[in-house]
Design a protein around this motif. Structure first.
Motif, PDB file in Angstrom:
ATOM      1  N   PRO B  56       0.830  -1.379  -0.034  1.00 40.42           N
ATOM      2  CA  PRO B  56       0.182   0.039   0.062  1.00 40.42           C
ATOM      3  C   PRO B  56       0.832   1.398   0.010  1.00 40.42           C
ATOM      4  O   PRO B  56       0.162   2.213  -0.366  1.00 40.42           O
ATOM      5  N   LEU B  57       2.026   1.153   0.489  1.00 39.84           N
ATOM      6  CA  LEU B  57       2.812   2.389   0.298  1.00 39.84           C
ATOM      7  C   LEU B  57       2.990   2.853  -0.915  1.00 39.84           C
ATOM      8  O   LEU B  57       2.924   4.080  -1.060  1.00 39.84           O
ATOM      9  N   THR B  58       3.164   1.998  -1.873  1.00 38.95           N
ATOM     10  CA  THR B  58       3.349   2.498  -3.306  1.00 38.95           C
ATOM     11  C   THR B  58       2.096   3.191  -3.763  1.00 38.95           C
ATOM     12  O   THR B  58       2.189   4.223  -4.571  1.00 38.95           O
ATOM     13  N   GLY B  59       0.900   2.771  -3.654  1.00 40.76           N
ATOM     14  CA  GLY B  59      -0.249   3.440  -3.753  1.00 40.76           C
ATOM     15  C   GLY B  59      -0.358   4.835  -3.059  1.00 40.76           C
ATOM     16  O   GLY B  59      -0.750   5.940  -3.723  1.00 40.76           O
ATOM     17  N   MET B  60      -0.070   4.680  -1.768  1.00 41.83           N
ATOM     18  CA  MET B  60      -0.164   6.077  -0.999  1.00 41.83           C
ATOM     19  C   MET B  60       0.834   7.075  -1.674  1.00 41.83           C
ATOM     20  O   MET B  60       0.562   8.140  -1.822  1.00 41.83           O
ATOM     21  N   TYR B  61       2.167   6.741  -1.995  1.00 43.00           N
ATOM     22  CA  TYR B  61       3.181   7.905  -2.475  1.00 43.00           C
ATOM     23  C   TYR B  61       2.670   8.205  -3.832  1.00 43.00           C
ATOM     24  O   TYR B  61       3.402   9.297  -4.119  1.00 43.00           O
ATOM     25  N   ASN B  62       2.146   7.336  -4.911  1.00 44.81           N
ATOM     26  CA  ASN B  62       1.490   7.956  -5.816  1.00 44.81           C
ATOM     27  C   ASN B  62       0.322   8.559  -5.719  1.00 44.81           C
ATOM     28  O   ASN B  62       0.165   9.799  -6.261  1.00 44.81           O
ATOM     29  N   LEU B 268      16.383   5.154   6.276  1.00 46.14           N
ATOM     30  CA  LEU B 268      15.884   4.187   7.318  1.00 46.14           C
ATOM     31  C   LEU B 268      14.458   3.470   6.542  1.00 46.14           C
ATOM     32  O   LEU B 268      14.192   2.449   7.016  1.00 46.14           O
ATOM     33  N   PHE B 269      13.845   4.269   5.755  1.00 41.53           N
ATOM     34  CA  PHE B 269      12.793   3.524   5.246  1.00 41.53           C
ATOM     35  C   PHE B 269      12.361   4.516   3.921  1.00 41.53           C
ATOM     36  O   PHE B 269      12.297   5.682   4.002  1.00 41.53           O
ATOM     37  N   GLU B 270      12.072   3.561   3.086  1.00 44.69           N
ATOM     38  CA  GLU B 270      11.717   4.116   1.499  1.00 44.69           C
ATOM     39  C   GLU B 270      10.684   3.280   1.026  1.00 44.69           C
ATOM     40  O   GLU B 270      10.374   2.289   1.215  1.00 44.69           O
ATOM     41  N   ALA B 271       9.565   3.911   0.249  1.00 39.10           N
ATOM     42  CA  ALA B 271       8.630   3.426  -0.452  1.00 39.10           C
ATOM     43  C   ALA B 271       9.561   2.821  -1.718  1.00 39.10           C
ATOM     44  O   ALA B 271      10.061   3.695  -2.368  1.00 39.10           O
ATOM     45  N   GLN B 272       9.520   1.567  -1.885  1.00 38.71           N
ATOM     46  CA  GLN B 272      10.289   0.994  -3.016  1.00 38.71           C
ATOM     47  C   GLN B 272       9.297   0.961  -4.262  1.00 38.71           C
ATOM     48  O   GLN B 272       8.303   0.255  -4.208  1.00 38.71           O
ATOM     49  N   PHE B 273       9.853   1.307  -5.402  1.00 40.40           N
ATOM     50  CA  PHE B 273       9.291   1.531  -6.694  1.00 40.40           C
ATOM     51  C   PHE B 273      10.251   0.650  -7.623  1.00 40.40           C
ATOM     52  O   PHE B 273      11.275   0.451  -7.785  1.00 40.40           O
ATOM     53  N   LYS B 274       9.488   0.130  -8.900  1.00 40.01           N
ATOM     54  CA  LYS B 274      10.069  -0.342  -9.985  1.00 40.01           C
ATOM     55  C   LYS B 274       9.444   0.058 -10.958  1.00 40.01           C
ATOM     56  O   LYS B 274       8.420   0.632 -11.161  1.00 40.01           O
ATOM     57  N   ASN B 275      10.377  -0.224 -12.321  1.00 38.53           N
ATOM     58  CA  ASN B 275       9.769   0.342 -13.612  1.00 38.53           C
ATOM     59  C   ASN B 275       8.760  -0.578 -14.016  1.00 38.53           C
ATOM     60  O   ASN B 275       9.183  -1.500 -14.468  1.00 38.53           O
ATOM     61  N   ASN B 276       7.503  -0.175 -14.179  1.00 37.78           N
ATOM     62  CA  ASN B 276       6.801  -1.142 -14.786  1.00 37.78           C
ATOM     63  C   ASN B 276       6.343  -0.892 -16.357  1.00 37.78           C
ATOM     64  O   ASN B 276       5.197  -1.386 -16.552  1.00 37.78           O
ATOM     65  N   TYR B 277       6.938  -0.026 -16.964  1.00 38.46           N
ATOM     66  CA  TYR B 277       6.783   0.262 -18.350  1.00 38.46           C
ATOM     67  C   TYR B 277       5.443   0.541 -18.947  1.00 38.46           C
ATOM     68  O   TYR B 277       4.507  -0.069 -19.289  1.00 38.46           O
ATOM     69  N   GLU B 278       5.157   1.769 -18.395  1.00 37.91           N
ATOM     70  CA  GLU B 278       3.783   2.576 -18.970  1.00 37.91           C
ATOM     71  C   GLU B 278       2.679   2.006 -18.619  1.00 37.91           C
ATOM     72  O   GLU B 278       1.753   1.263 -19.496  1.00 37.91           O
ATOM     73  N   SER B 281      -0.446   3.256 -13.845  1.00 39.08           N
ATOM     74  CA  SER B 281      -1.390   2.694 -12.781  1.00 39.08           C
ATOM     75  C   SER B 281      -0.807   3.329 -11.577  1.00 39.08           C
ATOM     76  O   SER B 281       0.475   3.282 -11.505  1.00 39.08           O
ATOM     77  N   ASP B 282      -1.631   3.727 -10.269  1.00 40.51           N
ATOM     78  CA  ASP B 282      -0.951   3.940  -9.124  1.00 40.51           C
ATOM     79  C   ASP B 282      -0.591   2.724  -8.392  1.00 40.51           C
ATOM     80  O   ASP B 282       0.201   2.858  -7.356  1.00 40.51           O
ATOM     81  N   TYR B 283      -0.977   1.724  -8.875  1.00 40.62           N
ATOM     82  CA  TYR B 283      -1.112   0.597  -7.884  1.00 40.62           C
ATOM     83  C   TYR B 283      -0.207  -0.774  -8.533  1.00 40.62           C
ATOM     84  O   TYR B 283      -0.482  -1.961  -8.064  1.00 40.62           O
ATOM     85  N   THR B 284       0.498  -0.532  -9.306  1.00 38.16           N
ATOM     86  CA  THR B 284       1.104  -1.812  -9.949  1.00 38.16           C
ATOM     87  C   THR B 284       2.803  -1.478  -9.625  1.00 38.16           C
ATOM     88  O   THR B 284       3.448  -2.272 -10.356  1.00 38.16           O
ATOM     89  N   GLY B 285       3.099  -0.942  -8.739  1.00 39.90           N
ATOM     90  CA  GLY B 285       4.467  -1.114  -8.112  1.00 39.90           C
ATOM     91  C   GLY B 285       5.526   0.188  -8.902  1.00 39.90           C
ATOM     92  O   GLY B 285       6.608   0.158  -8.473  1.00 39.90           O
ATOM     93  N   GLU B 286       4.995   0.811  -9.657  1.00 46.27           N
ATOM     94  CA  GLU B 286       5.940   2.048 -10.448  1.00 46.27           C
ATOM     95  C   GLU B 286       5.501   3.284  -9.674  1.00 46.27           C
ATOM     96  O   GLU B 286       4.361   3.566  -9.261  1.00 46.27           O
ATOM     97  N   SER B 287       6.301   4.273  -9.743  1.00 49.10           N
ATOM     98  CA  SER B 287       6.162   5.608  -9.377  1.00 49.10           C
ATOM     99  C   SER B 287       5.906   6.586 -10.426  1.00 49.10           C
ATOM    100  O   SER B 287       6.434   6.369 -11.483  1.00 49.10           O
ATOM    101  N   LYS B 288       4.639   7.370 -10.270  1.00 49.03           N
ATOM    102  CA  LYS B 288       4.255   8.225 -11.452  1.00 49.03           C
ATOM    103  C   LYS B 288       4.977   9.797 -11.247  1.00 49.03           C
ATOM    104  O   LYS B 288       4.451  10.496 -11.957  1.00 49.03           O
ATOM    105  N   LEU B 289       5.827   9.628  -9.893  1.00 52.71           N
ATOM    106  CA  LEU B 289       6.153  11.145  -9.660  1.00 52.71           C
ATOM    107  C   LEU B 289       7.187  11.673 -10.653  1.00 52.71           C
ATOM    108  O   LEU B 289       7.017  12.934 -10.968  1.00 52.71           O
ATOM    109  N   ASP B 290       7.852  10.867 -11.488  1.00 53.11           N
ATOM    110  CA  ASP B 290       8.605  11.314 -12.486  1.00 53.11           C
ATOM    111  C   ASP B 290       7.893  12.089 -13.595  1.00 53.11           C
ATOM    112  O   ASP B 290       8.133  13.104 -13.787  1.00 53.11           O
TER     113      ASP B 290
END
Lengths: 1148, 514
Positions: B56-62, B268-278, B281-290
């Motif tokens: 859920p961290l990934t969804g929250m930080y997006n 100490l604590f980061e929301a971990q993201f990966k590139n999920n290639y376009e 979605s806010d919820y599939t592990g990639e960051s949209k902040l870029d």
């Protein structure tokens, strides 16, 4: 007909010996050599005097027997004959145990003949005493003649009676008779299953008689759940079709042949794909489920087939193997199938052997199919003009290739006609061999068939081989065994003709005429981005390169054994298996092309599906008659289980293309993404059930049926697996009441009422289980791309352990009647069916920590409707031209009464914006939801005065904003803005009514059948029109675009051509929703029965030659390929072909 | 589903005829029906269940943290394509939001997803046989820390919230009431204390990098204590982390936001993201902040586009915060400024030697960003290690820091008071190239100095709204926001409970003012 043919066969079997004895059978010639059977001391069975049995039957069936007392005096019959299910059965049993034959010789009048002596009861001593009017004294002369049927074939053993006397003779095997009659006498000629004819001798020496078949509905046998019944005894609503009607339609799928034949059954052919592989949706009396399955249960020879979710389950069965189809429509009829009965039940009975001489029949036809309605598209020059206009209007430059329409005309002529590239004339072939026969101990029916159909879309075809063996063996008088066995193999080569985006017919409709399918060197061409600005796939490439072959093997078999424990009590065991093995192969070879969408990597996919299903069924039936009361009690116990397993795999990464298999020359898979889609899947369902049914009949006038089924199903949580489904029905044979005798116009009338409950378990099986979601991964460990991170598992959906089947409650009121001496038969049913506890997806509180919707029994729906069928003999029995006609009409209204806790459901339309279909309380299910249009804007002032339709980012102008020539959308909520809240109900794909009109006209050797079928009031969303009127991606247009709004041409409904479409003229609106009512001359068929002289010369007993046209004419305002669209949204589905066939049937 | 020939139905019938009915007959199993009840059986199951608690961290930080933490506060404004681009975000910005605001719903939804998953781990993992005791403790410790973290986000945003520590049933979720905030904080502190005992006290390596350890739990505990004004315990926990010696400030501030240097010495604590290639979605592990924060329509000085298909230009620093940057002692600017936000005219060094010369950032004034400011912390220049981001398509692999060592230092600085704490604040200032704080500050000025330091240190890191709320002056968030020409109501201290939740659970009472 059933009863008649049965007797006919018996008679044929006996005929030779009989005639040797009888010669020209007339009562005077008979040698009285009454052959009295030995007293049955060696038989264990209880017997009663035959005379007593006949008296019982007279009481029970309100009939009278004519017989000679002394001839019958010493004859005895097994006492169980008294409990026979029907009169016909009883007469057959009497015949078997006494060798006497009994024929119906008048209304409620039956004559007993001593077959061995070929003699009817001697007239002078016969009873009843009621008919003793003496004939006037007059010289008797021999009168000769021949009795034939409508097609000219002789009727042996017809009864010739001199009116007012009891003098009878029988016709011989060639239908000839001789009788001594006075000049003034009148002959009454009768034969069971035919209408009785009355003719004056009038001094003639030769009186030929033609008998026409009786259409009295009460003689019919119908198949009910776990048994059969005579039509007269049925108190629920059951529609029936005989196999010969189904077999006369040149289609592979019996479901297609059923269309328009039964009132209350709405059948839509989803696609014209060969072999019915595109599916046929069968809806019995409306729509009962929103999220679940609406397919009826299909019972084949007593085997309830598992629902395989696909709609084309029936195309494994050849229509020519079918004896009859009975449709259990009301809940009282279907309730015996409990949790599978909600959508009605289709009971298919295949042909079984009959006692008598073996019959061999060969039927074959060839057909040629053509597309009959292709929309007209623009040629190259017009395409250039319109495309240029659309681009300029959008502020784009024109494509250099199309700049000059005259040059386009010179270079391309009319251009590529893509429909010509996709469609073809296609052949079909059908051969069926049926053999049947048997003795009184063993009967058999064998058939073998071959069906091959090429599709009118290139490289689509279907092939079926089928074999059937049905056997019946009488082990002893108390013990019968039998079997049914179907083996089929079907093979289909399919193309994408059902996709919503890249169906071949959409691609062919879109592709510009200035694009070529192939280059001069034979390589594939297609649109290109830089020259054509059109990049959709090349339809020809899509036809010729990707390949998908589906082969399906199916074995359905059951064996049964029936034992009579005590008279009237029979127990039966029925064990069956249904195996489907389907093999699907597809490949896409990397073959180069200079345009379109090129397959750059060869891929192969394989899947193997196994369906297995087992049935064990044990029933006991007890029949008993006390005086005027008769009971039939059924109890049963059944277990059925099915599994579906799938194994699938796919790969890519080949060095060469010529071996598109998974191993491909043993080339190893080297990277993980060369292997795709691998997987196994397996899921099962089990049912454990008890059934009980009581039929009670008083005086054969008052009928009551009560049934109960208790079903246990594995689809639901252990604490919610069992349900009880009750039903009750009653009927009153009104015409048998004394007070009705004065209404001479009414031959039969029966009123019926029923109530019952059924269920639908094919809705989200196993939704009660809390499942884990193993796809909740997290990117731990410095991960970056796709494969980064670690797997995660979470419970993302809440289970609903209280989930149960959807329920259905149905009330039915019906009346069956015959008037004008059975000339017109009418059946009318009114029904209301409530679907309750519908399973809908409900949003859960986010607080639960889950996000998947939960299926909940919430929501109600109601269908109310009328089924009407009228049939009759239009010109009357006496006409030399016999015309029987039957009309069926079905209408229902559907309304979603409540969605309970669920929100309205919107289904969007692929590629189109702004709407689709919607389910909402208070409306019909799945109505079309979109914008309402109100003509075109003619001036800027009109645009300004109307609600705001577009809001451009910069200054509004005609390229980026609503302008004259654009569609005016109705501001439904009046807020001055056209947005999503202005969408409304634009109609439904459910017809107001559907109908079928069957006509058979017989004259001499000709038999013409004409079948109309139609649908009224159904709407279709024409997505092909969207593709061909919107110019998206520089696609081609339909010719009606030539009438577009241009300014000078403002009196039109076609909006201006503008590719950018700033006004969203192409959103889902009533512009694309069309009235798809149609009337179709579905089938016209002429059969010629060659005269006996010809067939005799050919050494066969009968030869018929026929020609037919399927889909001969269609009247509709719909502008797409075909008004018959499954689901109501037309994505350019495979249209139905017009098929011309010729064929012949040989009876040996 | 095994079938043993024809004997089966016959024997079944015989059996049933005798017994009446077979209870087991209707039991069906299938490889497609992985039932939760059967699932929790191995160590790998325990780890997979625990991993999902982080998701859920990934969804929250997006989907809600920057919108609430930055845009709603005084640090940034919405930006994007003008007032109507992202109405739900504008409602947060101008305090016109109501209980149907979808961004607020995201916070609620994601936190409760995390809490429920944590509850499942805490309930089920102790019963899994044959587990390595350390892994078992670690899993339970991670889940417990995350549960505390999610409750912390809820309680400081919504006030009283439903509190449950066992997996909640569907019917329970439709009938539970809100618990007092004090009870929720009690549970948070209890959880974090318990987790600190269970979790390893070392840093993770290899595939476990990114998990929570003891120091992350204690660091979060320090932050929680600071929020509930327990300065003594906040200082103690922060100093424990400092005393571990496992963490240090990155010499180069920018390294905290370098996709190739994630989970570094300061983390100490980061929301971990990966590139999920376009995936959009806010919820599939990639960051949209870029993509979301990249400058809208920005060009290099050679008129080429900074991003292949433009950034969306959301989350624009306010002029007020942009004016806070101090000159450093050498006369240059705060070393953090360029790595935090862009100002037109910035020269951006080519990320890759092969990517050509340095380029100048020329941002035209836009409706959403009239000053051309942009947050630069999450920008991955096109061509820079392709595979980490595709720039467009919401597909960045760059993590979002949640708890950095610099925050531990600033908590210690704030909680310990000036005399003891100033040394920690000065470590942070020193790295930024700034002069030490004056020892002459009074207590109030010292607090304001720490607040300002936090604001600049964490600009764009989604802290500010809750810093405004926890200020000793309970009207501080109102007076601060007035500088942005909006005046929140007192009741805006707490967000509204999402209306759709109240619709499904009548026991949930709405906060005042909504």
């Amino acid at each position: 007909m059933y009863t008649f043919t049965m007797l006919l066969h018996i008679r044929y079997a006996l005929s030779f010996g009989l005639l040797l004895l009888a010669g020209n059978a007339s009562s005077q010639d008979l040698v009285s050599a009454a052959r009295i059977p030995e007293p049955s001391g060696n038989m264990q069975e209880a017997t009663v005097p035959l005379v007593k049995a006949l008296r019982e039957a007279e009481k029970k069936y309100q009939i009278t027997f004519i017989y000679k007392d002394d001839a019958l005096k010493n004859k005895r019959v097994p006492s169980m004959i008294l409990d026979a299910a029907s009169l016909e059965t009883m007469l057959l049993q009497i015949h078997k145990s006494t060798e006497l034959n009994i024929e119906r010789t008048g209304n409620k009048l039956y004559t007993v003949f001593d077959i061995v002596n070929a003699s009817p009861a001697a007239p002078d001593q016969a009873k009843p005493s009621g008919s003793t009017s003496a004939s006037p004294a007059a010289p008797l002369l021999p009168v000769k003649g021949k009795v034939i049927d409508a097609t000219g074939n002789p009727i042996p053993f017809a009864v010739i009676n001199i009116k007012g006397t009891q003098k009878n003779v029988l016709t011989d095997i060639d239908g000839n008779y001789t009788i001594e009659a006075g000049e003034e006498d009148t002959l009454v000629v009768s034969f069971l299953g035919y209408k009785t004819e009355t003719l004056a001798v009038a001094g003639r020496e030769n009186v030929d008689v033609k008998l026409s078949t009786s259409t009295k509905i009460t003689d019919e046998v119908v198949v009910v759940g776990y048994g059969t019944s005579s039509r007269r005894e049925v108190s629920s609503s059951i529609g029936s079709v005989k196999g010969n009607i189904l077999a006369s339609t040149p289609v592979a799928d019996p479901a297609q042949a059923l269309q328009g034949r039964v009132a209350g059954v709405t059948i839509t052919q989803n696609s014209g794909a060969p072999g019915g592989t595109g599916g046929t949706s069968i809806r019995i009396r409306g729509i009962t489920s929103i999220t679940g399955n609406n397919n009826p249960l299909i019972v084949l020879d007593g085997y309830p087939l598992a629902d395989q979710t696909s709609d084309n389950v029936l195309n494994a069965i050849s229509p020519s193997e079918i004896e009859s189809i009975d449709v259990l429509k009301d809940a009282a009829a279907a309730s015996i199938y409990g949790v599978r009965g909600s959508n009605g039940v289709i009971v298919i009975t295949t042909k079984r052997g009959k006692e008598g001489k073996a019959t061999v029949s060969l039927d074959m036809y060839r057909g040629v199919q053509n597309a009959w309605n292709l929309p007209k598209l623009l040629g190259a020059r017009d395409y250039a003009i319109i495309n240029n206009e659309g681009r300029l209007a959008s502020g784009y430059s024109t494509l250099p290739k199309l700049d000059d329409p005259d040059a386009v005309q010179q270079n391309y002529g009319s251009g590529t006609n893509w429909y010509d590239q996709v469609f073809r004339q296609a052949a079909m072939t059908n051969v069926n061999l049926n053999m049947a026969g048997g003795t009184d101990r063993a009967r058999y029916a064998l058939s073998a068939g071959y069906f091959q159909q090429d599709g009118i879309v290139r490289r689509t075809d279907f092939e079926r081989y089928n074999i059937r063996f049905n056997g019946d063996l009488k082990v002893s008088n108390k013990f019968n065994v039998g079997n049914s066995l179907t083996l089929t193999r079907t093979t289909e080569n399919a193309k994408n003709t059902t996709g919503s985006v890249e169906s071949l017919l959409i691609l062919a409709s879109e592709a510009p005429p200035t694009v070529a399918p192939k280059n001069e060197d034979g390589s594939y061409a297609g649109g290109t981005a830089d020259v054509d600005a059109f990049i959709e796939p090349n339809p020809v490439y899509e036809i010729e390169v990707p390949k998908a072959t589906n082969t399906r093997y199916r074995t359905i078999g059951n064996i049964f054994a029936e034992y009579e424990i005590i008279p009237g009590l029979k127990v039966k065991a029925n064990l069956g298996m249904d195996f489907v093995f389907a093999s699907n192969h597809s490949h896409r070879l990397a073959i180069p092309a200079t345009g379109g969408r090129v397959i750059s990597q060869t891929t192969v996919g394989e899947s193997r599906d196994y369906y297995t299903n087992f049935l064990a069924e044990y029933t006991a039936t007890y029949k008993k008659t006390f005086g005027n009361h008769s009971f039939t009690l059924l109890g049963g116990y059944t277990a059925q289980e099915g599994t579906y397993n799938q194994l699938s795999a796919g790969r890519n990464g080949y060095l060469r293309n010529d071996r598109p298999t998974l191993n491909g020359y043993g080339q190893p898979i080297t990277t993980t993404n060369q292997s795709t889609n691998g997987g196994t899947f397996g899921v099962g369902t089990k049912l454990l059930s008890q059934v009980a049914r009581l039929n009670y009949d008083f005086l054969n006038k008052y009928l009551v049926m009560v049934s109960l089924r208790r079903d246990g199903t594995s689809n639901f949580a252990p604490e919610h697996q069992y349900a009880i489904f009750p039903a009750v029905s009653a009927a009153w044979n009104l015409s048998d009441e004394d007070f009705m005798q004065s209404f001479s116009q009414v031959s039969n009338i029966k009123v019926r009422a029923s109530y019952g409950q059924t269920g639908n378990q094919n809705v989200r099986p196993f939704a009660y289980i809390a499942r884990v979601n193993t796809g909740v991964g997290y990117a731990l460990g410095q991960s970056d791309g796709y494969n980064g991170g670690v797997a995660g598992t979470a419970i993302t959906g809440s289970p609903n352990t209280d989930l149960v089947w959807e329920r259905n409650q149905q009330i039915n009121l019906g009346v069956d009647g015959s008037i004008l001496n059975n000339r017109v038969n009418i059946s009318l049913d009114l029904y209301e069916r409530k679907s309750i506890d519908l399973i809908l997806d409900v949003q859960v509180p986010a607080l639960s920590g889950t996000y998947e919707t939960v299926p909940l029994n919430t929501g109600d729906m109601v269908n109310r409707g009328i089924d009407l069928s009228i049939s009759g003999n239009v010109l009357g029995d006496k006409s030399p031209v016999q015309w029987t006609s039957s009309l069926v009409l079905s209408t229902f209204r559907n309304k979603v009464t409540s969605l309970g806790l669920a929100a309205p459901i919107n289904y969007n339309t692929d590629r189109m914006q702004g709407g689709g279909t919607r389910v909402e309380a208070g409306q019909a299910v799945n109505y079309f939801y979109g914008y309402k249009t109100d003509g075109l804007f003619k001036t800027d002032e009109e645009v300004a005065a109307h609600a705001v339709q577009t809001k451009p980012a910069g200054n509004a102008n005609s390229t980026n904003s609503t302008s004259p020539g654009d569609i005016r959308f109705v501001d439904i909520n009046g807020d001055g803005v056209i947005n999503a809240s202005d969408r409304t109900n634009l109609g439904s794909s459910v017809p107001t009514f559907t109908y079928g009109w069957t006509n058979n006209i017989t004259w001499k050797i000709f038999d013409l059948s004409i079948f109309f079928q139609g649908s009224q009031g159904n709407k279709v969303m024409n997505v092909v029109k969207y593709y061909t009127q919107s110019g998206i991606g520089n696609a081609n247009y339909r010719q009606d675009i030539l009438d577009r709004w241009t300014g000078p041409n403002s009196n039109t409904s076609v909006p201006r051509v503008i590719q950018a479409d700033p006004n969203l003229n192409n959103r889902v609106s009533d512009r694309f929703i069309e009235d798809a009512s149609y009337l179709r001359l579905k089938n016209i068929r002429l059969t010629v029965s060659l005269p006996q002289s010809v067939s005799k010369a050919l050494k066969i007993s009968k030869l018929r030659i026929y020609g037919s046209i399927q889909n001969a004419l269609t009247f509709t305002k719909y502008t797409g390929f075909d008004p018959e669209v499954g689901g109501g949204t037309d994505f350019g589905y495979y249209p139905q072909a017009r098929t011309n066939t010729i064929g012949a049937t040989f009876d040996f | 589903m095994k079938f043993r020939g024809l004997l089966f139905p016959i024997s079944l019938a015989a059996l049933l005829a005798v017994s009446g009915c077979s209870k087991d007959y209707l039991n069906v199993t299938s490889n497609e029906l992985t039932s939760a009840d059967e699932y929790f059986s191995s160590q790998s199951d325990a780890i997979a269940l625990t991993n999902a608690v982080y998701v859920p961290l990934t969804g929250m930080y997006n989907g809600c943290m920057w919108q609430i933490g930055d845009v709603m506060a005084d640090d940034t404004q919405k930006g994007g394509g003008g007032p109507n681009d992202g109405v739900e975000l504008r409602q947060l910005e101008d305090f016109s939001f109501g209980s149907t605001n979808p961004l607020i719903m995201v916070l609620w939804t994601q936190c409760y997803q995390g809490i429920q998953r944590a509850n499942v781990v805490i309930q089920k993992v102790p019963g899994i046989p044959d587990m390595d005791a350390n892994i078992r403790d670690r899993c339970i410790g991670e889940a417990t820390t995350l549960r505390a973290y999610y409750y912390f986000q809820l309680v400081r945003s919504f006030g009283d919230v439903p509190l449950f520590t066992d997996p909640i049933t569907l019917s329970g979720s439709a009938s539970i009431s809100r618990s007092p905030a004090s009870k929720v904080y009690e549970q948070i502190v209890k959880d974090l204390k318990a987790a600190a005992v269970l979790l390893p006290d070392t840093r993770y390596t290899a595939g476990d990098v990114g998990r929570l350890n003891k120091w992350a739990a204690k660091g979060l505990l320090a932050s929680v204590y600071l929020t509930i004004h327990d300065k003594e315990n906040a200082a103690k926990e922060a100093k424990d982390v400092i005393g571990s010696g496992l963490y240090s400030l990155n010499t180069n501030y920018k390294d905290n936001f370098d996709v190739l240097k994630e989970n570094g010495p300061e983390s100490l604590f980061e929301a971990q993201f990966k590139n999920n290639y376009e995936n959009y979605s806010d919820y599939t592990g990639e960051s949209k902040l870029d993509c979301f924060f990249a400058p809208r329509g920005a060009l290099w000085d050679d008129n080429s586009s900074m991003t292949p298909s433009n950034g969306y230009g959301f989350n624009i620093p306010t002029p007020e915060v942009a004016a806070l940057w101090e000159k450093n002692s050498g006369g240059g600017e705060d070393k953090r400024r360029f790595s935090t936000m862009w100002i037109p005219g910035d020269i951006i060094k080519s990320a890759l030697p092969t990517a050509g010369p340095n380029k100048k950032y020329t941002q035209k004034p836009l409706e959403g960003s009239p000053n051309g400011f942009n947050i630069s912390k999450y920008f991955i220049e096109f061509g820079y290690n392709n595979g980490q981001s595709t720039n467009w398509g919401w597909s960045s692999a760059q993590n979002v820091p949640i708890l950095r060592y610099s925050e531990i230092l600033l908590i210690a600085a704030e909680a310990s008071g000036k005399a003891d704490g100033i040394q920690y604040a000065n470590q942070v200032r020193d790295r930024a190239g700034l002069a030490p704080l004056s020892l002459g500050l009074n207590d109030n000025d010292y607090l304001e100095a720490i607040y300002k330091e936090r604001r600049l240190e964490f600009l764009g890191e989604m802290h500010r709204w809750w810093d405004l709320l926890r200020h000793p002056d309970e009207n501080y968030f109102i007076t601060q926001m007035q500088k942005q020409n909006v005046t929140p109501k007192k009741t805006n201290r707490f967000l509204p409970i999402p209306q759709s939740e109240i619709d499904k659970n009548s026991h949930l009472k709405q906060n005042d003012g909504y």
